[in-house]
Every structure is written in C-alpha cells, then in structure tokens.
Design an enzyme around this catalytic site. Sequence first.
Site, PDB file in Angstrom:
ATOM      1  N   VAL A  63      39.024  18.630  18.075  1.00  0.00           N
ATOM      2  CA  VAL A  63      37.967  19.645  17.993  1.00  0.00           C
ATOM      3  C   VAL A  63      38.589  21.033  17.821  1.00  0.00           C
ATOM      4  CG1 VAL A  63      35.976  20.655  19.166  1.00  0.00           C
ATOM      5  CG2 VAL A  63      36.417  18.214  19.378  1.00  0.00           C
ATOM      6  N   CYS A  64      39.645  21.319  18.554  1.00  0.00           N
ATOM      7  CA  CYS A  64      40.315  22.623  18.449  1.00  0.00           C
ATOM      8  C   CYS A  64      40.984  22.790  17.088  1.00  0.00           C
ATOM      9  CB  CYS A  64      41.339  22.788  19.560  1.00  0.00           C
ATOM     10  SG  CYS A  64      40.625  22.779  21.219  1.00  0.00           S
ATOM     11  N   GLU A  65      41.542  21.708  16.580  1.00  0.00           N
ATOM     12  CA  GLU A  65      42.145  21.736  15.246  1.00  0.00           C
ATOM     13  C   GLU A  65      41.083  22.079  14.209  1.00  0.00           C
ATOM     14  OE1 GLU A  65      44.364  18.742  12.082  1.00  0.00           O
ATOM     15  OE2 GLU A  65      44.127  18.105  14.166  1.00  0.00           O
TER      16      GLU A  65
END
Length: 170
Positions: A63-65
């Site tokens: 998700v952060c990527e």
Amino acid sequence: MSRRTDTLTVGGKPMTLIGTEVSVGDKAPEFTALKADMSPYSLSDAGDKVKVISVVTSLDTGVCETQTIRFNEEAAKLEDVVIITISVDLPFAQKRFCSANDIDNVITLSDYRELDFGTKYGFEIEELRLLSRGIVVLDKDNTVKHVEYVSENSNQPDYDKALEVVKGLI
C-alpha cells in the site's frame, strides 16, 4: 500529548495515535526529518510552494509503495508543488526503494530518529513506533488546507480529494 484510540486500526486491531492532530486552518508545525544522505530537512526548506505530505508506514509494503509511486507520478505533472513522502524507514532503505522504483519527483524523508513529524502532526502509532497512513496538504503559507488520517492503515488515502485541493491552490 494527546492520544486517540478510536481513529486507527491496523489489521483490524485498534491502535493509538499520539501527538497533536492537525486540522484544516491550522498553521503547519515546523518539523525536521532526515534526507537519504542523513542531512536534516525542515518544512521551511520546501519554501513558499504548495506542499503535499504523503505519510506512509513503510515503503516496503504494497500500500505504501502504491501511494509513493502515485504521488511520484503526480509530482511530474504539478508545477510549484513540493511532494514529501515521510516514513520511519531508515534513510538507506528509502534510498534503495527510490532507486529500485525510479522515484525521483518526490522528496523522501525519514522520521525514524525523533518522530518529530509524527508527534507534531499526530501520525505516530504508539504501539508500533511507526507512522499511520495519511495526507496533509499545505498552501504556500503553510496553512493546512486538507488532512486525512486513514482509519484502517491498509486502505489507500483519497488521492483524488487531496489532488483536487492541491489544484485549487496552484
């Protein structure tokens, strides 16, 4: 220092956000974090541009990527806007991630040392010593114009809403 226990879950488990929650209309607090070369970077270093602070838990999660890649792509289309991605990942890990994913339009900062940003903006997850996911948009005078604290950390933030606010400021 305030503690909020009803605003965040991680994997369905309630977590405690600590620090000062920022709201639309607030003057953004000055903070300092570290760039990839370990040198300090402060909010004032972004100058008098519109700023987007993309807050992620760890660049090494899907998700952060996705969030970081999305804002890197958007940064290439926006003039007079500084996009900062901040996490508690070590600067070395951030540098590796950026190299592997061609991230070159955003500034990545590490809040690992003192959680200065996390505490001043209310994104610190007490139980994990990580940052919760969210977005903060500041105008050229560092007034908060949009803020989102994502309630379930595995969810994406509302990119469209944040970018709508940004486009209204430039």
